[in-house]
Design an enzyme around this catalytic site. Structure first.
Site, PDB file in Angstrom:
ATOM      1  CE1 TYR A   1      28.469 -33.411  15.330  1.00  0.00           C
ATOM      2  CE2 TYR A   1      30.516 -35.113  15.463  1.00  0.00           C
ATOM      3  CZ  TYR A   1      29.939 -34.293  14.315  1.00  0.00           C
ATOM      4  OH  TYR A   1      30.027 -34.571  13.403  1.00  0.00           O
TER       5      TYR A   1
ATOM      6  CE1 TYR B   1      28.647 -37.856  11.910  1.00  0.00           C
ATOM      7  CE2 TYR B   1      28.278 -38.870   9.835  1.00  0.00           C
ATOM      8  CZ  TYR B   1      29.186 -38.122  10.769  1.00  0.00           C
ATOM      9  OH  TYR B   1      29.779 -37.083  10.186  1.00  0.00           O
TER      10      TYR B   1
END
Length: 388
Positions: free
Chosen positions: A297, A341
């Site tokens: 991430y 995103y």
């Protein structure tokens, strides 16, 4: 420190379908429409229909509830529905929830999804605005009045301490950004397709919240991503080779807050990710050396380094050198810095493609993929493996 033993979820469910909308800066349609489109695409990828689905999982901070998306996508009765808290920390936990439902017999086919207009609508990067009073929000009251108003500023606090402790300069974060953009440059689905960067580009980008520069920060994206989870047995009868869920875990650390855990004894690590790492290694029986591709991430570059350190790929303070070495193929879709995103859901999809052998930046012979979710918050992770 968690002293739990290996759990029994590993190997009992698999991801069998992935689907997404285009990733854009202005979708021109509602978040519900994006969610329904992604769900339909994931089901088509799996070779299943809306009639096969009896479970749905999503995040909090999502404007499209499970039953509304089910209706919009033509899905009928549901025997399981769930919503996981803590923003991007929920990405892998949605798959864990789906696997738990399948393994326990609560549902047979579960869809996980995330969809938002995060660029053209609500922008998470703008920070806290008009927040309703809550118990968990009390922690923010110790940071907001002093100017720590945005996610970038919260991460900058920890990043500054990390650099000080290990005698490093902000330029080390550039290795993460350059790696992500190199992969995004060859990914037609990525926002930064065809636009790699250099370390010099990173160092020349403007400050956002020192020591973070513009190129240390992920994008803001409109779009949707969905995943389909079912039993391994059923998965073997479907269209694509299954990505078996070898292990799934959630983690919250001691003195955990949401992005503002500044009162811990040490700000250079991510204890919540350490909880996840220990459980993933216990349950999967694997070690860092067994992982062929890492989908880590990357909402902000510093926390990619600390995640790699928490998982044991390298020693504390050595994350940048590890990334620079190329020892682990990292965020091969371009990550949230380069592709889109979607709070990490597009990262899970990339891990599935790698194990199918269909990724744009394919890692030859990939058998095991690590996926992590949002950092600085209670979080989650997955180890996926190729079947057989």
């Amino acid at each position: 420190m968690s002293a739990r033993r290996a759990d029994t979820l590993g190997g009992r469910a698999a991801v069998v379908g992935i689907g997404a909308t285009e990733f854009s800066k202005d979708s021109g349609r509602s978040e519900l429409a994006l969610a329904a489109e992604a769900v339909r695409a994931a089901l088509a990828d799996a070779g299943l229909t809306a009639a096969d689905v009896d479970g749905m999982v999503t995040f909090t901070m999502d404007t499209s509830p499970e039953i509304t998306v089910a209706q919009a996508a033509g899905i009928g009765e549901l025997s399981f529905f769930s919503r996981v808290h803590y923003g991007g920390g929920a990405a892998c936990a949605t798959v864990q929830q789906a696997a738990l439902a399948v393994a326990s017999g609560l549902a047979e086919v579960v869809v996980c999804y995330r969809a938002f207009n995060e660029r053209s609508g609500r922008r998470f990067g703008s920070g806290v605005q008009r927040r309703e009073p809550s118990a968990e929000g009390v922690a923010l009251g110790w940071a907001l009045p002093f100017g720590l108003l945005t996610p970038a500023s919260w991460v900058a606090m920890a990043a500054r301490r990390y650099l000080h402790t290990y005698g490093l300069e902000p330029e080390v974060f550039g290795h993460v950004a350059v790696t992500a953009r190199r992969h995004a440059a060859t990914n037609p689905a990525a926002h930064f397709h065809g636009r790699p960067i250099t370390l010099a580009d990173h160092a020349a980008s403007r400050w956002i919240a020192e020591p973070l520069r513009l190129l240390d920060c992920c994008q803001e994206t409109d779009g949707g991503q969905a995943l389909v989870v079912t039993s391994v047995e059923r998965a073997r009868t479907l269209r694509h080779p299954p990505a078996v869920i070898a292990a799934a875990a959630q983690g919250a650390g001691r003195a955990q807050e949401q992005m503002t855990s500044f009162y811990r004894d040490d700000l250079t690590g991510l204890p919540e990710m350490g909880v996840v790492a220990r459980q993933l290694w216990r349950t999967s029986g694997l070690t860092p050396g067994d992982i062929d591709v890492g989908i880590v991430y990357d909402h902000f570059t510093p926390f990619v380094l600390t995640q790699l350190e928490e998982f044991g790929f390298c020693a504390p303070g050595e994350g940048a050198a590890f990334v620079a070495s190329g020892a682990l193929p990292l965020n091969t879709h371009g990550g949230q810095l380069g592709e889109a995103y979607l709070h990490g859901m597009n990262g899970v999809a990339e891990a599935v493609r790698q194990l199918r052998g269909s990724a744009v930046n394919q890692v030859a012979g990939a058998r095991h993929a690590l996926v992590t979710a949002g950092t600085g918050v209670p979080t989650s992770g997955l180890v996926l493996r190729a079947d057989g």
